[in-house]
Design an enzyme around this catalytic site. Structure first.
Site, short mmCIF file in Angstrom:
data_model
loop_
_atom_site.label_atom_id
_atom_site.label_comp_id
_atom_site.label_asym_id
_atom_site.label_seq_id
_atom_site.Cartn_x
_atom_site.Cartn_y
_atom_site.Cartn_z
N LYS A 1 0.82 -1.22 0.00
CA LYS A 1 0.00 0.00 0.00
C LYS A 1 0.86 1.28 0.00
O LYS A 1 2.08 1.22 0.27
CB LYS A 1 -0.93 -0.03 1.21
N TYR B 1 -12.47 -2.01 -3.98
CA TYR B 1 -12.95 -2.18 -2.61
C TYR B 1 -14.48 -2.17 -2.52
O TYR B 1 -15.03 -1.90 -1.45
CB TYR B 1 -12.38 -1.08 -1.71
N PHE C 1 -15.81 3.67 6.59
CA PHE C 1 -14.46 4.06 6.20
C PHE C 1 -14.21 3.93 4.70
O PHE C 1 -13.08 4.13 4.24
CB PHE C 1 -13.42 3.24 6.99
N ARG D 1 -2.39 -14.42 4.37
CA ARG D 1 -3.16 -13.73 5.43
C ARG D 1 -2.42 -13.85 6.76
O ARG D 1 -2.36 -12.89 7.54
CB ARG D 1 -4.56 -14.34 5.54
N THR E 1 -5.70 -6.95 10.69
CA THR E 1 -6.00 -5.70 9.98
C THR E 1 -5.45 -4.49 10.73
O THR E 1 -4.87 -3.58 10.12
CB THR E 1 -7.54 -5.57 9.80
N ARG F 1 2.34 -6.59 9.04
CA ARG F 1 1.66 -5.42 9.61
C ARG F 1 2.20 -5.05 10.99
O ARG F 1 2.25 -3.87 11.34
CB ARG F 1 0.14 -5.69 9.66
N ASN G 1 -1.97 0.28 6.92
CA ASN G 1 -1.49 -1.01 7.43
C ASN G 1 -0.60 -1.75 6.42
O ASN G 1 -0.43 -2.96 6.48
CB ASN G 1 -2.64 -1.87 7.95
N HIS H 1 -2.14 -5.32 1.51
CA HIS H 1 -3.44 -5.96 1.27
C HIS H 1 -3.20 -7.39 0.84
O HIS H 1 -2.24 -7.67 0.14
CB HIS H 1 -4.20 -5.23 0.14
N GLU I 1 -9.55 -10.56 -7.74
CA GLU I 1 -8.60 -9.45 -7.56
C GLU I 1 -7.42 -9.56 -8.54
O GLU I 1 -6.92 -8.54 -9.02
CB GLU I 1 -8.10 -9.42 -6.11
P1 IDP Z 1 -8.02 -6.67 5.55
O1 IDP Z 1 -7.21 -5.69 4.75
O2 IDP Z 1 -7.28 -7.19 6.73
O3 IDP Z 1 -8.61 -7.78 4.69
P2 IDP Z 1 -10.69 -5.53 5.56
O4 IDP Z 1 -11.69 -5.74 6.64
O5 IDP Z 1 -10.92 -6.24 4.27
O6 IDP Z 1 -9.26 -5.87 6.17
O7 IDP Z 1 -10.62 -3.97 5.30
C1 IDP Z 1 -9.96 -3.45 4.17
C2 IDP Z 1 -9.08 -2.31 4.62
O8 IDP Z 1 -9.92 -1.27 5.12
C3 IDP Z 1 -8.14 -2.65 5.78
O9 IDP Z 1 -6.91 -3.18 5.34
C4 IDP Z 1 -7.97 -1.32 6.45
O10 IDP Z 1 -6.94 -0.56 5.85
C5 IDP Z 1 -9.28 -0.62 6.22
N1 IDP Z 1 -10.14 -0.73 7.40
C6 IDP Z 1 -10.75 -1.85 7.86
N2 IDP Z 1 -11.46 -1.59 8.98
C7 IDP Z 1 -11.31 -0.27 9.21
C8 IDP Z 1 -11.80 0.61 10.23
O11 IDP Z 1 -12.55 0.22 11.15
N3 IDP Z 1 -11.42 1.92 10.14
C9 IDP Z 1 -10.60 2.38 9.14
N4 IDP Z 1 -10.11 1.59 8.17
C10 IDP Z 1 -10.45 0.28 8.20
MG MG Z 2 -10.00 -7.68 3.14
#
Ligand code: IDP
Ligand code: MG
Length: 136
Positions: free
Chosen positions: A12, A52, A60, A88, A94, A105, A115, A118, A129
């Site tokens: 990212k 997304y 968010f 993963r 996350t 991370r 973070n 992805h 994807e």
């Molecule tokens: P992941 O990247 O671990 O799969 P997802 O739930 O798919 O997590 O969320 C996608 C991205 O959205 C996350 O990597 C993170 O950057 C962002 N994100 C997820 N939850 C939140 C939140 O509660 N607040 C702000 N950003 C979030």
């Molecule tokens: Mg995800």
């Protein structure tokens, strides 16, 4: 039974900006992932919104899409036995605060939004994807 899988990984903007892409790619290779395709690109806000889309109802979503499109990213196809799950695990939780030692991370993540990485969350989504970025 293990089987060779492909998954999509994105380094990212926060990590590319800090020139961490080489170091992150070395971590994948050390863990036995083959990087079969990769490119450094910058996506538009609209492309980030498409990518997304699964999160479009989340509060968010707008910030997330603005962020992904804010600077260069490195998209990669990673190949390995059980690549989806193993990626993963290597990425970590996350929220970097919750990520375990030894995860990407934990090592590089700044915050839940910045973070650093992805990774696809299922074989089905990995296929979608990969097509999104590599099917022309
Ligand atoms: P992941 O990247 O671990 O799969 P997802 O739930 O798919 O997590 O969320 C996608 C991205 O959205 C996350 O990597 C993170 O950057 C962002 N994100 C997820 N939850 C939140 C939140 O509660 N607040 C702000 N950003 C979030
Ligand atoms: Mg995800």
């Amino acid at each position: 039974m293990n089987k060779i899988e492909q998954t999509l990984s994105i380094i990212k903007p926060d990590a590319v900006e800090r020139n961490l892409d080489k170091e992150i790619k070395e971590i994948f290779k050390d863990k036995g992932f083959n990087i079969t395709k990769e490119k450094k690109i910058q996506v538009s806000k609209v492309e980030a919104e498409q990518f997304y889309k699964v999160h479009e109802t989340k509060p968010f979503y707008n910030d997330l899409c603005a962020y992904l499109s804010s600077g260069p990213i490195v998209v990669m196809i990673l190949e390995k036995d059980n690549a989806v799950l193993e990626n993963r695990e290597l990425m970590g939780a996350t929220n970097p605060k919750d990520a375990k030692d030894g995860t990407i991370r934990k090592k590089f993540g700044i915050s839940i939004d910045k973070n650093s990485i992805h990774g696809s969350d299922s074989i089905e989504n990995a296929k979608k994807e990969i097509d999104f970025f590599f099917k022309y």
